[in-house]
Write a protein that holds these residues in place. Structure first.
Motif, mmCIF file in Angstrom:
data_model
loop_
_atom_site.group_PDB
_atom_site.id
_atom_site.type_symbol
_atom_site.label_atom_id
_atom_site.label_comp_id
_atom_site.label_asym_id
_atom_site.label_seq_id
_atom_site.Cartn_x
_atom_site.Cartn_y
_atom_site.Cartn_z
ATOM 1 N N MET A 129 1.654 4.222 -5.586
ATOM 2 C CA MET A 129 1.409 2.678 -6.786
ATOM 3 C C MET A 129 1.397 2.581 -8.663
ATOM 4 O O MET A 129 1.409 2.021 -8.767
ATOM 5 C CB MET A 129 1.036 1.243 -6.089
ATOM 6 C CG MET A 129 2.110 0.682 -4.206
ATOM 7 S SD MET A 129 1.006 -0.879 -3.869
ATOM 8 C CE MET A 129 -0.450 0.030 -3.747
ATOM 9 N N ARG B 88 3.303 3.422 -10.795
ATOM 10 C CA ARG B 88 4.250 2.330 -11.459
ATOM 11 C C ARG B 88 3.143 1.422 -11.693
ATOM 12 O O ARG B 88 3.806 0.137 -12.862
ATOM 13 C CB ARG B 88 5.165 1.399 -9.888
ATOM 14 C CG ARG B 88 5.449 -0.004 -10.302
ATOM 15 C CD ARG B 88 7.065 0.042 -10.864
ATOM 16 N NE ARG B 88 7.734 -1.406 -11.391
ATOM 17 C CZ ARG B 88 8.622 -1.184 -11.349
ATOM 18 N NH1 ARG B 88 9.076 -0.109 -11.982
ATOM 19 N NH2 ARG B 88 9.490 -2.157 -11.934
ATOM 20 N N LEU B 89 2.137 1.001 -11.459
ATOM 21 C CA LEU B 89 1.486 0.131 -12.031
ATOM 22 C C LEU B 89 0.840 0.198 -13.377
ATOM 23 O O LEU B 89 -0.239 -0.131 -14.097
ATOM 24 C CB LEU B 89 0.131 -0.701 -10.956
ATOM 25 C CG LEU B 89 0.493 -0.725 -9.805
ATOM 26 C CD1 LEU B 89 -0.605 -1.026 -8.596
ATOM 27 C CD2 LEU B 89 1.493 -2.679 -10.113
ATOM 28 N N LEU C 257 -3.733 -5.960 -10.813
ATOM 29 C CA LEU C 257 -2.944 -5.438 -11.238
ATOM 30 C C LEU C 257 -1.573 -5.689 -10.162
ATOM 31 O O LEU C 257 -0.387 -6.143 -10.090
ATOM 32 C CB LEU C 257 -2.612 -3.676 -11.229
ATOM 33 C CG LEU C 257 -3.167 -3.201 -12.931
ATOM 34 C CD1 LEU C 257 -3.599 -2.142 -13.187
ATOM 35 C CD2 LEU C 257 -2.725 -3.911 -13.936
ATOM 36 N N ILE C 258 -2.036 -5.274 -8.698
ATOM 37 C CA ILE C 258 -1.168 -5.472 -7.364
ATOM 38 C C ILE C 258 -0.682 -7.094 -7.635
ATOM 39 O O ILE C 258 0.226 -7.177 -7.291
ATOM 40 C CB ILE C 258 -1.811 -4.819 -6.333
ATOM 41 C CG1 ILE C 258 -1.838 -3.470 -7.026
ATOM 42 C CG2 ILE C 258 -1.476 -4.915 -4.628
ATOM 43 C CD1 ILE C 258 -2.809 -3.028 -4.660
ATOM 44 N N SER C 259 -1.909 -7.870 -7.567
ATOM 45 C CA SER C 259 -1.655 -8.844 -7.231
ATOM 46 C C SER C 259 -0.175 -9.523 -8.211
ATOM 47 O O SER C 259 0.594 -10.321 -8.480
ATOM 48 C CB SER C 259 -2.333 -9.701 -7.107
ATOM 49 O OG SER C 259 -1.997 -11.146 -7.255
ATOM 50 N N ASN C 260 -0.315 -9.148 -9.451
ATOM 51 C CA ASN C 260 0.525 -9.907 -10.961
ATOM 52 C C ASN C 260 1.908 -9.010 -10.955
ATOM 53 O O ASN C 260 3.134 -9.381 -10.484
ATOM 54 C CB ASN C 260 -0.231 -8.745 -12.151
ATOM 55 C CG ASN C 260 -1.656 -10.111 -12.220
ATOM 56 O OD1 ASN C 260 -1.848 -11.026 -12.263
ATOM 57 N ND2 ASN C 260 -1.901 -9.464 -13.230
ATOM 58 N N HIS C 261 2.349 -8.040 -10.172
ATOM 59 C CA HIS C 261 3.561 -7.072 -10.076
ATOM 60 C C HIS C 261 4.369 -7.813 -8.374
ATOM 61 O O HIS C 261 5.298 -7.716 -8.654
ATOM 62 C CB HIS C 261 3.087 -5.440 -9.594
ATOM 63 C CG HIS C 261 3.213 -5.295 -10.945
ATOM 64 N ND1 HIS C 261 1.492 -5.160 -12.093
ATOM 65 C CD2 HIS C 261 3.504 -4.932 -12.430
ATOM 66 C CE1 HIS C 261 1.876 -4.271 -13.377
ATOM 67 N NE2 HIS C 261 3.571 -3.892 -13.301
ATOM 68 N N SER C 262 3.154 -7.916 -7.518
ATOM 69 C CA SER C 262 3.852 -8.221 -6.214
ATOM 70 C C SER C 262 3.276 -9.572 -5.992
ATOM 71 O O SER C 262 4.988 -10.223 -4.856
ATOM 72 C CB SER C 262 3.300 -7.887 -4.648
ATOM 73 O OG SER C 262 1.890 -8.154 -5.052
ATOM 74 N N GLN D 21 6.807 -4.470 -2.545
ATOM 75 C CA GLN D 21 7.090 -5.619 -3.623
ATOM 76 C C GLN D 21 6.378 -4.981 -4.818
ATOM 77 O O GLN D 21 7.324 -5.309 -6.192
ATOM 78 C CB GLN D 21 6.180 -7.002 -3.148
ATOM 79 C CG GLN D 21 7.053 -7.585 -1.661
ATOM 80 C CD GLN D 21 5.631 -8.379 -1.002
ATOM 81 O OE1 GLN D 21 5.180 -9.213 -1.710
ATOM 82 N NE2 GLN D 21 5.843 -8.455 -0.226
ATOM 83 N N VAL D 22 5.472 -4.085 -5.051
ATOM 84 C CA VAL D 22 5.303 -3.880 -5.795
ATOM 85 C C VAL D 22 6.614 -2.867 -6.520
ATOM 86 O O VAL D 22 7.454 -2.973 -7.826
ATOM 87 C CB VAL D 22 4.125 -3.089 -6.128
ATOM 88 C CG1 VAL D 22 3.732 -1.995 -7.090
ATOM 89 C CG2 VAL D 22 2.204 -3.767 -6.003
ATOM 90 N N SER E 240 9.259 -5.164 -8.162
ATOM 91 C CA SER E 240 8.973 -5.509 -8.932
ATOM 92 C C SER E 240 9.241 -5.970 -10.652
ATOM 93 O O SER E 240 9.518 -3.939 -11.127
ATOM 94 C CB SER E 240 7.765 -6.168 -9.175
ATOM 95 O OG SER E 240 6.545 -4.622 -9.489
#
Length: 380
Positions: free
Chosen positions: A318, A321-322, A336-341, A376-377, A380
């Motif tokens: 990930m 991507r992030l 970062l993971i929460s915002n993208h997923s 999900q990431v 996104s």
């Protein structure tokens, strides 16, 4: 009246305590002085102040008790200041007596000389008329055919292993104990050379005849300078290197060994050709490798290592991507993971940095959660 009667015992008690404290102070002081003068004093080889077995304190004390004025010279300057024509200069070979300039200064001093177990460089500077004998002398039990009075009075001596000397020039040389002890006259001075120093040490004086010979040799003159350097002086102190102490023969031997090794390497070398591609005997599929590693984790019940490996692999995939790096903290990664997923931050924290699974079922569930989160990431 009662106050006066109570003051008298207090005064008496203070006087008694004062005398007790004074007595204790005297006892402690005497003990410290006794310990200072009787405690062993360490030192180097033939150190005139050392009471260890290899020191020379016992011989120096015996000479002074017999009326010999002993000058303990710590350096070459002290030797030059004390040197006189009527003085015996005792030069004891130590590892610190290596500088040629120091040896030349010793050679220029007046008076008789006693060289104790000199190395080749010291012997060539202070007694060039001598050379090493063909063999070493051992024991030294008798003094037959020896005209040296000091040896005749001492009798049998226990030297141990010692060097033997013989004349290199046409000189009248007196040889005793198989050449371990020699004496000759050069330029109006007596030069005595002994190829062993152990018989003069604190531990060696107790053996047969050793103390008598040591005192006879070192006490020939009313005044004696004892020079057994315990530190390096001159150019060798700061500018010398270990290579200066290596004999020339050892250097040539080392060069010959280097040549032999190089020739052997050339002889055994093989011609290196181009790389040759060879087919692998067995092709192992990636799925089999993953399955085998999983079985190892399962057999050892290493759910902690398995969970850590799953989470680390997910983060690694990930990261591009992030856009976070290796030094990004956990809170920033979770955000970062929460915002993208779109997944809640607490769930992301539990999935990516949560506790170790308690059983295999939780480990499988963790793997599914990581896979979903990663998908999900990616979408996104």
């Amino acid at each position: 009246m009662s106050g006066h009667t109570e003051a008298i015992p207090r005064t008496q008690r203070w006087r008694t305590t004062r005398w007790v404290l004074l007595a204790l102070a005297v006892i402690i002081g005497l003990g410290a002085v006794t310990a200072y003068f009787t405690a062993p004093r360490p030192g180097g080889h033939m150190d005139p102040t050392a009471t260890s077995p290899n020191g020379a304190r016992a011989l120096i004390t015996l000479l002074r008790e017999h009326g010999v004025e002993v000058v303990e010279a710590a350096d070459i300057a002290a030797v030059e200041a004390a040197a006189r024509p009527d003085t015996l200069l005792v030069v004891v070979q130590t590892y610190h007596l290596v500088d040629e300039a120091i040896l030349d200064r010793l050679a220029a001093l007046p008076g008789d000389r006693l060289l104790v177990e000199p190395m080749s460089r010291t012997r060539e500077a202070l007694a060039p008329q001598l050379k090493l004998g063909k063999g070493a002398a051992f024991g030294g039990g008798g003094h037959l055919d020896c005209a040296l009075r000091e040896a005749q009075l001492a009798g049998a001596v226990q030297f141990g292993g010692a060097n033997a000397y013989e004349a290199d020039d046409d000189i009248a040389l007196i040889r005793c104990y198989g050449g371990t002890l020699v004496r000759f006259n050069a330029d109006g001075r007596d030069v005595t050379v002994v190829g062993n120093s152990e018989f003069m040490t604190n531990g060696g004086l107790l053996k047969e005849g050793n103390a008598a010979l040591a005192m006879n040799l070192a006490g020939t003159n009313p005044r004696m300078i004892w020079y057994a350097p315990q530190f390096t002086e001159g150019a060798a102190q700061g500018g010398g290197t270990l290579a200066d102490l290596i004999p020339e023969q050892v250097v040539w031997l080392g060069l010959q060994l280097v040549v032999v090794v190089l020739l052997l390497a050339v002889w055994r070398a093989r011609r290196v050709g181009p790389l040759v591609a060879e087919p692998l005997p067995v092709v192992v599929r990636a799925s089999e490798t993953v399955e085998g590693r999983g079985r190892l984790y399962r057999s050892q019940r290493a759910r902690d290592s398995a969970a850590e490996a799953l989470r680390a692999a997910a983060l690694q995939r990930m990261a591009p991507r992030l856009g976070f790096g290796a030094n990004t903290d956990a809170a920033a990664i979770v955000q970062l993971i929460s915002n993208h997923s779109g997944v809640d931050a607490q769930i992301v924290t539990h999935t990516m940095f949560g506790p170790v699974p308690a059983d295999d079922a939780e480990l499988v569930a963790l793997a599914r959660e990581l896979d979903n989160l990663e998908r999900q990431v990616a979408q996104s």
